[in-house]
Each structure stands twice: as C-alpha cells, then as structure tokens.
Design an enzyme around this catalytic site. Structure first.
Site, PDB file in Angstrom:
ATOM      1  N   HIS A  20     -36.381 -40.750 -87.880  1.00  0.00           N
ATOM      2  CA  HIS A  20     -35.172 -41.388 -88.395  1.00  0.00           C
ATOM      3  C   HIS A  20     -34.476 -42.227 -87.338  1.00  0.00           C
ATOM      4  O   HIS A  20     -33.427 -42.812 -87.612  1.00  0.00           O
ATOM      5  CB  HIS A  20     -34.202 -40.329 -88.927  1.00  0.00           C
ATOM      6  CG  HIS A  20     -34.643 -39.714 -90.222  1.00  0.00           C
ATOM      7  ND1 HIS A  20     -34.024 -38.624 -90.795  1.00  0.00           N
ATOM      8  CD2 HIS A  20     -35.659 -40.039 -91.066  1.00  0.00           C
ATOM      9  CE1 HIS A  20     -34.633 -38.308 -91.920  1.00  0.00           C
ATOM     10  NE2 HIS A  20     -35.631 -39.143 -92.106  1.00  0.00           N
ATOM     11  N   HIS A  23     -44.846 -40.475 -96.288  1.00  0.00           N
ATOM     12  CA  HIS A  23     -44.820 -40.285 -97.731  1.00  0.00           C
ATOM     13  C   HIS A  23     -46.232 -40.144 -98.302  1.00  0.00           C
ATOM     14  O   HIS A  23     -46.415 -39.463 -99.319  1.00  0.00           O
ATOM     15  CB  HIS A  23     -44.081 -41.446 -98.406  1.00  0.00           C
ATOM     16  CG  HIS A  23     -42.595 -41.353 -98.294  1.00  0.00           C
ATOM     17  ND1 HIS A  23     -41.745 -41.746 -99.298  1.00  0.00           N
ATOM     18  CD2 HIS A  23     -41.797 -40.891 -97.295  1.00  0.00           C
ATOM     19  CE1 HIS A  23     -40.485 -41.531 -98.923  1.00  0.00           C
ATOM     20  NE2 HIS A  23     -40.496 -41.023 -97.707  1.00  0.00           N
ATOM     21  N   ARG A  50     -42.600 -44.575 -92.367  1.00  0.00           N
ATOM     22  CA  ARG A  50     -42.165 -43.868 -93.584  1.00  0.00           C
ATOM     23  C   ARG A  50     -43.288 -43.837 -94.624  1.00  0.00           C
ATOM     24  O   ARG A  50     -43.507 -42.820 -95.293  1.00  0.00           O
ATOM     25  CB  ARG A  50     -40.923 -44.558 -94.140  1.00  0.00           C
ATOM     26  CG  ARG A  50     -40.309 -43.870 -95.345  1.00  0.00           C
ATOM     27  CD  ARG A  50     -38.918 -44.424 -95.622  1.00  0.00           C
ATOM     28  NE  ARG A  50     -38.357 -43.849 -96.840  1.00  0.00           N
ATOM     29  CZ  ARG A  50     -38.104 -44.537 -97.946  1.00  0.00           C
ATOM     30  NH1 ARG A  50     -38.367 -45.843 -97.997  1.00  0.00           N
ATOM     31  NH2 ARG A  50     -37.593 -43.950 -99.009  1.00  0.00           N
ATOM     32  N   ASN A 110     -40.038 -43.513-103.696  1.00  0.00           N
ATOM     33  CA  ASN A 110     -40.876 -44.507-103.015  1.00  0.00           C
ATOM     34  C   ASN A 110     -40.558 -45.949-103.376  1.00  0.00           C
ATOM     35  O   ASN A 110     -41.176 -46.874-102.826  1.00  0.00           O
ATOM     36  CB  ASN A 110     -42.354 -44.246-103.326  1.00  0.00           C
ATOM     37  CG  ASN A 110     -42.894 -43.032-102.592  1.00  0.00           C
ATOM     38  OD1 ASN A 110     -42.370 -42.654-101.548  1.00  0.00           O
ATOM     39  ND2 ASN A 110     -43.926 -42.413-103.136  1.00  0.00           N
TER      40      ASN A 110
END
Length: 317
Positions: free
Chosen positions: A187, A62, A58, A90
């Site tokens: 995911h 990001h 992740r 975040n």
C-alpha cells in the site's frame, strides 16, 4: 543500497502445489531474454503512466488470491459469463495493456513458451524494483488457468476487514502473520478511491462520526476530499506520502494514524502485528527483505488449475 538488494531464497517448501515444477531458471534455455523484455516493457509503461507500478502489483495480488497465480484475472468476460476482472473489487484494476505488450513481444521471440501468469509475476517484481523497492528472483513455470468468475473476486480481502478477517483470508492461502504485515506494505504505492475508506470518515459508529484512531487533521482532509455524498468518481487519496516510490512511509504514517483503510489500522490491533509494523517503520531494509520473501511465497500459491500457456492473455486457447 537497499533498493538494489537481491534476495535469493530456497522456496520449494512453500509451494502449495507440487504439480508446478517451478524454478528461477525455468526459461534459461527456451526463452533466455524473457525477463529483460518484461522489465523493458514495464519501464516503458511507467514512463507513460506513473500509476502502472501500483496497478501491476495489485493485479498480481488479486490474481494469486483467487485461484492461485494462474493469470485468471487477465481473462476477458465472455457473453453472460463475467470474468474476475469485472467483479466489483476488480473494476478499478488497470494497465492490462502492459501485460499484453509483454506477451506480444515474447510470442514473437519464443512462441507458446512464457505463460501469462509468469509475465504477471515478473511484471509485479519489476514494478516494485523500478519504483525504488527491492528485487528478488522469481520462480517461474506457472501455467495459465481457463476459469475466471466475477463472483470469485468477492473472496479477496476487503479494505474494511478487521485483523481476524485478514488473518483468516491470508492463512487460508498459506500465508502467515508476517506475510500479512509485509504484503500490506504494498500500500506504499498508488491511490484509493473514497469508497474504500468512506466507512472511517463518515458515520463510523454510534459514538463517532470519524474513526477515533485516525489523526484528526488527516481525517479532516479526507472528509473535504470525500464528502458524505461524494459525486466525483475520481475522488480519493494517495496511499501514502510518496505514492510512486516503494518505501516504508506507509508504516510510518500508519503509526501516526494516517492510514486509509480499516485493514491498515487493523495491523496495530495485535501486539504481534504492531511489533512488525514498528520494525518496518524503523528499518526500510527489514521491510524490503520481508516483502521480497513474502512476495515469493505469495506468487507461488497454486490451486493446480493452470493447464496451458495462453497465446493471448485475455482469452483461453
């Protein structure tokens, strides 16, 4: 075994900036042990904390979606200047210490050579591979950026996005429909807090309290975990039924109405994306191949803003 497949691709055509001359052999002469060192430290982090793989994957996503893959997400805020990591989307990022530990060891071995951005890209790959997913050759040669702004994190795709918003967000970064569906498969790892899917289980619309595309039993379980006025900050749900294993369970559950986010469910709202979901649900091998290809593409996004090799990933030189 699918988890051991190595996918080598010609990727020069997908670089978004020619300013970075990247190659899979970038550190062959200057720091040949870089990859084994990073893999060792990621593995150690996983042993101590099973949430590390999801966190690293992740974190890389990001990072790349804001200013390209320049490690701007790793920078600490300075005074009133809030950095990306302190932006609302975040705040739940964690496991930065894994990158710090890798950087410290590499600085002892090859001072000033390996960028934080490359460490993060490699750590994300290792997190997937060590969780049972595919591996791939990561192009290296990224430079670290010096700019990180909390408000920029609002450019990230939100879990409430519909398919048009998702496509716009991905295409703006040179990523295709295929990349969107494959990367959503990330995911399969991790956990989500209630706030990210609250919109689907309470006051969904004027006619339905719960999103009617959700499995009623699944929605009921989520409502019990995440009541309307939930006060338990740690409450939430696993992203799929095997949250520490990188597999294709996410797609199988999505078809059954057991996905968490609106952005997950959105993948079933066009024939093209729905077809890809069904393909990946039916074949883990096809998913692994597509995911590796899309990760190489995503991790090559560059705004050309990276200019240095940080000595400490949390601060500019």
């Amino acid at each position: 075994m699918a988890s051991l497949i190595t996918i080598t691709l010609i990727i020069s055509s997908i670089f978004m900036s020619s300013s970075n001359s990247m190659s899979v052999d970038y550190y062959k002469q200057t720091c040949p042990e870089a990859e084994p060192v990073i893999s060792k430290i990621v593995h150690k982090g996983m042993i101590n904390d099973k949430t590390v793989p999801a966190a690293l994957l992740r974190m890389h996503f990001h990072d790349c979606f804001i200013r390209g893959c320049d490690a701007s997400v790793l920078l600490n805020s300075s005074g009133k200047e809030k950095a990306e990591k302190d932006g609302a989307p975040n705040i739940s990022l964690h496991a930065f210490y894994v990158i710090d530990n890798a950087k410290e060891e590499l600085e002892r071995m090859c001072p000033g050579v390996v960028s934080c951005a490359d460490i993060l890209a490699l750590a994300a790959r290792d997190a997937v591979a060590l969780s049972g997913g595919p591996t791939w050759d990561v192009p290296k040669g990224r430079k670290d950026g010096r700019i990180s702004k909390a408000n920029d994190s609002l450019q990230l795709p939100f879990p409430t996005f519909n398919i048009s918003q998702l496509h716009q967000s991905f295409s703006k970064r040179g990523l295709s429909w295929e990349d969107l569906v494959a990367l959503s498969g990330g995911h399969t790892l991790g956990f989500s807090h209630c706030s990210s899917f609250q919109n689907r289980i309470h006051n969904f619309d004027s006619l339905n309290d719960v999103d009617p595309t959700m499995s009623p039993a699944f929605a009921g379980a989520l409502k019990r975990t995440c009541p309307m006025h939930n006060k338990v900050r740690s409450a939430g749900a696993n992203m799929d039924s095997s949250p520490t294993v990188f597999d294709n369970a996410y797609y199988k559950l999505l078809i059954q109405g057991k996905s968490l986010f609106s952005s997950d469910q959105a993948l079933l709202t066009t024939s093209k994306t729905k077809g890809l979901v069904r393909n990946y649900a039916a074949s883990q091998e096809h998913f692994f191949e597509a995911f590796a290809k899309s990760m190489i593409k995503m991790s090559s996004i560059s705004s050309g803003g990276g200019t240095e090799i940080r000595l400490n990933c949390r601060v500019v030189n």
